[in-house]
Design an enzyme around this catalytic site. Structure first.
Site, PDB file in Angstrom:
ATOM      1  N   GLU A  89       4.703  -5.431   7.128  1.00  0.00           N
ATOM      2  CA  GLU A  89       3.738  -4.226   7.932  1.00  0.00           C
ATOM      3  C   GLU A  89       4.210  -4.135   9.287  1.00  0.00           C
ATOM      4  O   GLU A  89       4.316  -2.873   9.888  1.00  0.00           O
ATOM      5  CB  GLU A  89       2.396  -4.697   7.761  1.00  0.00           C
ATOM      6  CG  GLU A  89       1.673  -4.425   6.585  1.00  0.00           C
ATOM      7  CD  GLU A  89       1.841  -5.662   5.630  1.00  0.00           C
ATOM      8  OE1 GLU A  89       2.705  -6.455   5.764  1.00  0.00           O
ATOM      9  OE2 GLU A  89       0.831  -5.626   4.463  1.00  0.00           O
ATOM     10  N   GLU A 109      -0.280  -9.330  -0.599  1.00  0.00           N
ATOM     11  CA  GLU A 109      -1.929  -9.599  -0.687  1.00  0.00           C
ATOM     12  C   GLU A 109      -2.609  -9.581  -1.811  1.00  0.00           C
ATOM     13  O   GLU A 109      -3.600 -10.450  -1.954  1.00  0.00           O
ATOM     14  CB  GLU A 109      -2.391  -8.735   0.525  1.00  0.00           C
ATOM     15  CG  GLU A 109      -1.663  -8.691   1.804  1.00  0.00           C
ATOM     16  CD  GLU A 109      -2.214  -7.772   2.986  1.00  0.00           C
ATOM     17  OE1 GLU A 109      -1.892  -6.270   2.545  1.00  0.00           O
ATOM     18  OE2 GLU A 109      -2.790  -8.234   3.781  1.00  0.00           O
ATOM     19  N   GLY A 130       0.739  -4.967   0.969  1.00  0.00           N
ATOM     20  CA  GLY A 130      -0.420  -5.016  -0.031  1.00  0.00           C
ATOM     21  C   GLY A 130      -0.247  -5.783  -1.234  1.00  0.00           C
ATOM     22  O   GLY A 130      -1.084  -6.303  -2.072  1.00  0.00           O
ATOM     23  N   ALA A 190       0.913  -1.031   0.157  1.00  0.00           N
ATOM     24  CA  ALA A 190       0.119   0.027   0.016  1.00  0.00           C
ATOM     25  C   ALA A 190       0.897   1.411  -0.102  1.00  0.00           C
ATOM     26  O   ALA A 190       2.143   1.072   0.218  1.00  0.00           O
ATOM     27  CB  ALA A 190      -0.872  -0.016   1.273  1.00  0.00           C
TER      28      ALA A 190
HETATM   29  C1  HXC Z   1       4.942   4.311  -1.134  1.00  0.00           C
HETATM   30  C2  HXC Z   1       7.135   3.393  -1.966  1.00  0.00           C
HETATM   31  C3  HXC Z   1       6.408   2.326  -1.503  1.00  0.00           C
HETATM   32  C4  HXC Z   1       5.102   1.967  -0.757  1.00  0.00           C
HETATM   33  C5  HXC Z   1       8.531   2.073  -2.531  1.00  0.00           C
HETATM   34  N1  HXC Z   1       8.082   3.080  -2.608  1.00  0.00           N
HETATM   35  N2  HXC Z   1       7.692   1.428  -1.693  1.00  0.00           N
HETATM   36  N3  HXC Z   1       5.951   4.559  -1.667  1.00  0.00           N
HETATM   37  N4  HXC Z   1       4.322   3.070  -0.579  1.00  0.00           N
HETATM   38  N5  HXC Z   1       4.946   0.968  -0.209  1.00  0.00           N
HETATM   39  C6  HXC Z   1       8.756   4.315  -3.064  1.00  0.00           C
HETATM   40  C7  HXC Z   1      10.033   4.990  -2.342  1.00  0.00           C
HETATM   41  O1  HXC Z   1       9.634   5.967  -1.350  1.00  0.00           O
HETATM   42  C8  HXC Z   1      10.779   5.519  -3.607  1.00  0.00           C
HETATM   43  O2  HXC Z   1      10.292   6.798  -3.841  1.00  0.00           O
HETATM   44  C9  HXC Z   1      10.639   4.571  -4.512  1.00  0.00           C
HETATM   45  O3  HXC Z   1       9.479   3.757  -4.438  1.00  0.00           O
HETATM   46  C10 HXC Z   1      11.793   3.429  -4.585  1.00  0.00           C
HETATM   47  O4  HXC Z   1      12.080   2.880  -3.302  1.00  0.00           O
HETATM   48  P1  HXC Z   1      13.327   2.676  -2.701  1.00  0.00           P
HETATM   49  O5  HXC Z   1      12.918   2.521  -1.316  1.00  0.00           O
HETATM   50  O6  HXC Z   1      14.341   3.961  -2.910  1.00  0.00           O
HETATM   51  O7  HXC Z   1      14.202   1.470  -3.262  1.00  0.00           O
HETATM   52  P2  HXC Z   1      14.879   0.158  -2.737  1.00  0.00           P
HETATM   53  O8  HXC Z   1      15.951   0.856  -1.988  1.00  0.00           O
HETATM   54  O9  HXC Z   1      15.398  -0.347  -3.827  1.00  0.00           O
HETATM   55  O10 HXC Z   1      13.940  -0.557  -1.789  1.00  0.00           O
HETATM   56  C11 HXC Z   1      12.998  -1.467  -2.401  1.00  0.00           C
HETATM   57  C12 HXC Z   1      12.065  -1.887  -1.192  1.00  0.00           C
HETATM   58  C13 HXC Z   1      11.754  -0.547  -0.310  1.00  0.00           C
HETATM   59  C14 HXC Z   1      12.750  -2.903  -0.479  1.00  0.00           C
HETATM   60  C15 HXC Z   1      10.848  -2.525  -1.925  1.00  0.00           C
HETATM   61  O11 HXC Z   1      11.114   0.564  -1.316  1.00  0.00           O
HETATM   62  C16 HXC Z   1      10.473  -0.924   0.678  1.00  0.00           C
HETATM   63  O12 HXC Z   1      10.633  -1.552   1.700  1.00  0.00           O
HETATM   64  N6  HXC Z   1       9.341  -0.456   0.541  1.00  0.00           N
HETATM   65  C17 HXC Z   1       8.268  -0.528   1.349  1.00  0.00           C
HETATM   66  C18 HXC Z   1       7.593  -1.738   1.288  1.00  0.00           C
HETATM   67  C19 HXC Z   1       6.658  -1.996   2.447  1.00  0.00           C
HETATM   68  O13 HXC Z   1       6.868  -1.748   3.835  1.00  0.00           O
HETATM   69  N7  HXC Z   1       5.468  -2.384   2.175  1.00  0.00           N
HETATM   70  C20 HXC Z   1       4.278  -2.493   3.121  1.00  0.00           C
HETATM   71  C21 HXC Z   1       3.529  -1.065   2.946  1.00  0.00           C
HETATM   72  S1  HXC Z   1       2.088  -1.441   4.173  1.00  0.00           S
HETATM   73  P3  HXC Z   1      11.212   8.074  -3.663  1.00  0.00           P
HETATM   74  O14 HXC Z   1      10.135   9.190  -4.168  1.00  0.00           O
HETATM   75  O15 HXC Z   1      11.335   8.134  -2.239  1.00  0.00           O
HETATM   76  O16 HXC Z   1      12.429   7.926  -4.388  1.00  0.00           O
HETATM   77  C22 HXC Z   1       1.085  -2.144   3.319  1.00  0.00           C
HETATM   78  C23 HXC Z   1      -0.256  -2.491   4.354  1.00  0.00           C
HETATM   79  C24 HXC Z   1      -1.198  -3.081   3.306  1.00  0.00           C
HETATM   80  O17 HXC Z   1       1.156  -2.898   2.301  1.00  0.00           O
HETATM   81  C25 HXC Z   1      -2.561  -3.187   4.213  1.00  0.00           C
HETATM   82  C26 HXC Z   1      -3.349  -1.978   4.118  1.00  0.00           C
HETATM   83  C27 HXC Z   1      -4.814  -1.944   4.662  1.00  0.00           C
END
Ligand code: HXC
Length: 259
Positions: free
Chosen positions: A135, A115, A112, A66
C-alpha cells in the site's frame, strides 16, 4: 447462491469460495466485497457447512488487493468508510466466524488480498505464491486490518519491515516467519486444505467454534482468559460433550449433532 464475482459450491460439508475476477487478478471491488459478506453469513447460518476454503481464480493470483481503480478519487471520509465497512462485514466477519476459513493462496496475495488471507483462520500457500502489503507504494497504508493481523502473526519488527518496504516475500519466507501454515505445490493446494478440514469435520462443531472464539479473543478482547473460561464452561452444557465422553468410554467414534 448465484454471484457475479464468486464461484461457490458446497461438497462434503465444505463451502468452496473462489474469487472470480481473473482479468483483474481477483482484485476486491465493491461488488465482490458485498458478495463475500453475503457468503460469510451463509456459511455461518448453514449447518451443512463445517468449513470454508477460500481461493482465487486462475494460477496467477489469490487476490492482488483492493481494486485500485475504484478508489483513485476517494476523499479521506470515503477512504475511512471503505476500510470500516470492509473490516466489519468481511475481514472481521471471517475472523469471527463460527466456521474455520482456510485461505488457499494460489498466487499473488497483495494488499487487501493478503489481508483477506490473514483474516482466515489457516493459510496454505502454493509454492509459487508471493505475498506483501504494497500500500505505501500507492501513498496508502493497509486498511483491511493488515497492520494489526500481520503484527499478530509475525511480530512487530517483521510487520513494520514488510509494510514500510512494501517488498513481496516468497511462500518459503512466509512460512519461515509464521505467515502461512503450510506450503504445497499449486496442484495440491485444495487437497491440503481439504485434508486439514477433514480433521475439523470430525470434531464437535460447537467446541470448534468455541475454541476459535477463545483464540481470537487472545488478540481482540481485553481478557481472553475470561472468554476461555466462559466458553469452556458452556461446552459442558452441550449434548456433544456428553457424546464425546460416552464415545471415549465406549471406545467408539463420536457422532456429534451440534447441540
Ligand atoms: C485493480 C488490478 C489490481 C488491483 C492488478 N490489477 N492488481 N486492478 N486493482 N489491485 C489488474 C491490472 O490493472 C491489469 O489489468 C491486470 O490486473 C493484470 O495486472 P498486471 O499489472 O498487468 O500484471 P503483472 O504485470 O503480472 O503484475 C502483477 C502484480 C501487479 C505485481 C500483482 O498487478 C500489481 O502490483 N498489482 C497491484 C498490487 C497492489 O498494489 N495491491 C494493493 C492495492 S491497495 P489491465 O486491465 O490493466 O490489463 C489495497 C488496499 C487495501 O489493497 C485496503 C483498503 C481499505
Amino acid at each position: 447462491m448465484a454471484y457475479q464475482n464468486l464461484i461457490t459450491t458446497v461438497k462434503d460439508n465444505i463451502l468452496y469460495v473462489t474469487i472470480n475476477r481473473e482479468k483483474a487478478l481477483n482484485a476486491l471491488n465493491k461488488d465482490t466485497l458485498t458478495e463475500l459478506a453475503e457468503v460469510i453469513v451463509y456459511a455461518n447460518e448453514t449447518d451443512e457447512v463445517l468449513g470454508v476454503i477460500l481461493t482465487g481464480a486462475g494460477e496467477k493470483a489469490f487476490v492482488a488487493g483492493a481494486d485500485i481503480k475504484e478508489f483513485s478519487d476517494y476523499t479521506g471520509k470515503q477512504g475511512e468508510e471503505l476500510a470500516r465497512n470492509g473490516q466489519e462485514k468481511v475481514f472481521n466477519a471471517i475472523e469471527n466466524s463460527t466456521k474455520p476459513f482456510v485461505a488457499a493462496i494460489n498466487g499473488f496475495a497483495l494488499g487487501g488480498g493478503l489481508e483477506l488471507a490473514m483474516a482466515c483462520h489457516i493459510r496454505i500457500a502454493a509454492d509459487q505464491a508471493k505475498m506483501g502489503l504494497p500500500e505505501v507504494t500507492l501513498g496508502l497504508i493497509p486498511g483491511y486490518g493488515g497492520t494489526q493481523r500481520l503484527t499478530q502473526l509475525v511480530g512487530k519488527g517483521k510487520a513494520i519491515e514488510l509494510i514500510i518496504t512494501a517488498n513481496m516475500i516468497t511462500a518459503v519466507e512466509a512460512e519461515k516467519i509464521g505467515l502461512v501454515n503450510h506450503i504445497v505445490p499449486q496442484a495440491d493446494l485444495v487437497a491440503k486444505a481439504e485434508e486439514i478440514l477433514s480433521f475439523v469435520k470430525q470434531r464437535a462443531p460447537l467446541a470448534v467454534a468455541a475454541a476459535m472464539k477463545a483464540v481470537v479473543a487472545s488478540v481482540n478482547e481485553p481478557d481472553g482468559y475470561q472468554v476461555e473460561i466462559e466458553a469452556f464452561g458452556k461446552c459442558f452444557e452441550t449434548a456433544d460433550f456428553k457424546e464425546g465422553v460416552a464415545a471415549f468410554v465406549e471406545k467408539r467414534k463420536p457422532v456429534f449433532v451440534k447441540k
